[in-house]
Scaffold this motif. Structure first.
Motif: not given
Length: 369
Positions: A175-191
């Motif tokens: 599962i691609h949860g890295a590099n600023g893509y959708l899952i990463d966007q959900f995880i990080k409070d900047g996005t």
């Protein structure tokens, strides 16, 4: 002597016996055909690199909504599944093992891929910079925030993509949860600026990632499921106020799943001015995760061996080194020289800079013996 290198020792990955601990990292190469269908040339590319203990494919879209780049493969249509079958068969014939990286880019896209509609994201936060399209570079647009009722459907898209991957012959999925893509966007409070159960607290921002992991594990088995994170990545301007706490929480939660692995990316640049960001990602998070860890970014042969020897990671993923050296484990065994990658041929094109990198010659093999 070469077999004593930690990188070249075998490893049991959730029942799959890997011949070595050298992983081919996922790398977008933009060589798919019309309809985002994998090609025979891609089969040759992956077959050449089947000496990796494990191949993780380039990012592979779970749906048309997940597309963000030209000529990137998907795994949500019958034609795409048939294309991937040729690739998995070619890798398995060489004795290799291969996981599909399943991917939704979220906001890192453009209306050109969506019949004029805006890309989707957890919140309407515009990515920084421009995106590469078949019609040249285009400025990112502000995405549309997903309605809460849309989220379960995307979770199911991940599960369906995983089922399709197994049907196509893959040994598992990442599962691609890295590099600023959708899952990463959900995880990080900047996005993620949501104020519902998918936003705000660390637990809420982690909810989408954990729902995807649960759905994929239920669909194909936890032993066939991995996930990749970039805790300190800043792709497209993504950020988090305290990634140490966020990913501590996530990794502790993932201990409940008995996954094939977690794949962590090291910093891609200088982050010394960010006190809440761990400088050595895998080393920092190792105590919080009980299962197999893959580390990636910036490793050479010496540092890769050291990472395994000191217990920081169980496997080491190589990107550009594998791109330019299809026989990378054999070169490590021989302590041989390495081909230099050609950045001009990374994305798009034909066999040049893709399947034409040379293998070791006989004199180098003899020297290794």
């Amino acid at each position: 002597m070469s077999k004593q290198q930690p990188l070249l020792k075998s490893y049991n990955l959730s029942g799959i016996e890997l011949s070595n601990r050298v992983v081919m990292a996922p790398m977008t190469r933009s060589r798919a055909s019309e309809g985002n269908v994998p090609t025979d040339l891609m089969a040759k590319y992956y077959k050449q690199r089947a000496s990796a203990g494990l191949i993780i494919t380039e990012g592979t879209q779970i749906s048309q909504q997940g597309v963000g780049y030209p000529w990137t493969p998907g795994i949500h249509t019958d034609g795409q599944i048939e294309g991937w079958k040729k690739i998995t068969k070619a890798v398995h014939e060489e004795g290799g093992h291969i996981f599909a990286q399943i991917w939704h880019v979220g906001s890192v896209s453009h209306p050109i891929y969506h019949n004029g509609d805006k890309p989707v994201a957890p919140s309407a936060v515009k990515p920084e910079g421009e995106t590469f399209t078949a019609k040249g570079m285009k400025e990112f647009v502000k995405p549309r925030a997903l309605d809460i009722n849309e989220i379960p459907g995307i979770v199911e898209d991940y599960a369906n993509a995983a089922r399709n991957a197994v049907e196509a012959g893959f040994d598992g999925v990442e599962i691609h949860g890295a590099n600023g893509y959708l899952i990463d966007q959900f995880i990080k409070d900047g996005t993620n600026k949501r104020d519902d159960q998918y936003g705000g607290s660390i637990a809420n921002r982690s909810r989408f990632a954990l729902e995807v992991v649960e759905a994929v594990s239920n669909a194909v088995g936890a032993e066939k499921t991995g996930i990749r994170f970039s805790p300190v990545g800043n792709n497209y301007g993504i950020s988090d106020s305290n990634p140490k706490e966020v990913f501590n929480y996530l990794l502790k939660q993932l201990n409940n799943f008995d996954l094939a692995y977690v794949h962590l990316m090291e910093p891609m640049g200088d982050i010394s001015d960010l006190p809440n960001y761990p400088q050595k990602v895998t080393e920092f998070f190792r105590p919080f995760y009980n299962g197999t860890l893959i580390t990636n970014a910036g490793f050479d042969q010496k540092s890769g061996n050291k990472a395994i020897e000191n217990g920081t990671a169980d496997l080491v993923a190589y990107g550009q080194l594998f791109l330019a050296n299809p026989d990378l484990p054999e070169r490590f065994a021989a302590h041989a020289g390495l081909n230099e990658p050609d950045p001009d041929t990374f994305y798009g094109g034909d066999e040049k800079g893709y399947t034409d990198y040379p293998f070791m010659d006989e004199s180098e093999k003899v020297a290794a013996e």
